[in-house]
Write an enzyme that holds these catalytic residues in place. Structure first.
Site, PDB file in Angstrom:
ATOM      1  N   GLY A  83       0.789  -1.224   0.000  1.00  0.00           N
ATOM      2  CA  GLY A  83       0.000   0.000   0.000  1.00  0.00           C
ATOM      3  C   GLY A  83       0.821   1.275   0.000  1.00  0.00           C
ATOM      4  O   GLY A  83       0.275   2.372  -0.033  1.00  0.00           O
ATOM      5  N   HIS A  84       2.144   1.173   0.025  1.00  0.00           N
ATOM      6  CA  HIS A  84       3.007   2.367   0.127  1.00  0.00           C
ATOM      7  C   HIS A  84       4.117   2.309  -0.905  1.00  0.00           C
ATOM      8  O   HIS A  84       5.264   2.049  -0.550  1.00  0.00           O
ATOM      9  CB  HIS A  84       3.599   2.460   1.523  1.00  0.00           C
ATOM     10  N   PHE A  85       3.975   2.551  -2.023  1.00  0.00           N
ATOM     11  CA  PHE A  85       2.812   2.778  -2.870  1.00  0.00           C
ATOM     12  C   PHE A  85       2.844   1.719  -3.949  1.00  0.00           C
ATOM     13  O   PHE A  85       3.919   1.401  -4.420  1.00  0.00           O
ATOM     14  CB  PHE A  85       2.865   4.174  -3.484  1.00  0.00           C
ATOM     15  N   LEU A  90       7.881   2.753  -1.786  1.00  0.00           N
ATOM     16  CA  LEU A  90       8.809   3.527  -0.957  1.00  0.00           C
ATOM     17  C   LEU A  90       8.723   3.009   0.470  1.00  0.00           C
ATOM     18  O   LEU A  90       7.620   2.790   0.984  1.00  0.00           O
ATOM     19  CB  LEU A  90       8.441   5.007  -0.957  1.00  0.00           C
TER      20      LEU A  90
END
Length: 178
Positions: A83-85, A90
């Protein structure tokens, strides 16, 4: 402490005549201090963190009660990258800071007067992020103890680098849990 070594030993590439002439010649050399390293199993014996929150893969240099250098191999299959990203993975800055704090935890847990105590991350000052950390990077974190007060609080200076470039830095605060 110093040790004596023989210069131009029989195993050296110098000629036999040179070896005979210098057979008894010796030079005093000061040995370099050995680096203390810790494996992931040894780190797990010191810190309570476990997957997916154990963020230090190895301690590559350690001076008891003063300083530690740890590494984190950043891989694409870590859960936070979902989810990041998704389009541009990252490593979250808070996890970079947490990884540095875990290296600091190794320093604190190994201090004789702190035997068996648990320190928790209590704050951060002057934290700055200078470079993005992405899958495939190796995060090298150096944490130095600045002070410990009343055996309850500690402050450390931390740096995280990737390929010699500064990724994050700041001061980390720790507190003893009773």
């Amino acid at each position: 402490m110093s040790t004596l070594i023989q210069v131009n030993s029989p195993d050296s590439p110098a000629s036999d005549d040179a070896n005979l002439q210098h057979l008894d010649r010796q030079t005093e050399v000061t040995p370099t201090p050995e680096k203390t390293t810790l494996t992931v199993e040894q780190i797990h014996a010191l810190l309570p963190h476990r997957y997916p929150f154990a963020l230090v893969d190895r301690i590559i240099d350690y001076i008891p009660g003063k300083r530690a250098v740890g590494i984190k191999n950043v891989t694409f299959n870590e859960p936070h990258f979902q989810g990041h990203f998704p389009q541009r993975p990252l490593m979250p800055g808070v996890l970079i800071v947490e990884a540095m704090a875990q290296v600091g935890g190794v320093v604190l847990t190994q201090m004789q007067e702190m035997d068996g105590n648990l320190f928790v991350f209590a704050g951060m000052d002057k934290v700055r992020f200078r470079r993005q950390v992405t899958p495939g990077d190796q995060l090298v974190m150096t944490v130095e103890l600045l002070w410990v007060k009343r055996r309850r609080f500690g402050r450390m200076q931390a740096r995280a680098e990737v390929d010699g470039q500064l990724a994050a830095e700041g001061e980390l605060l720790f507190s003893l849990v009773e």
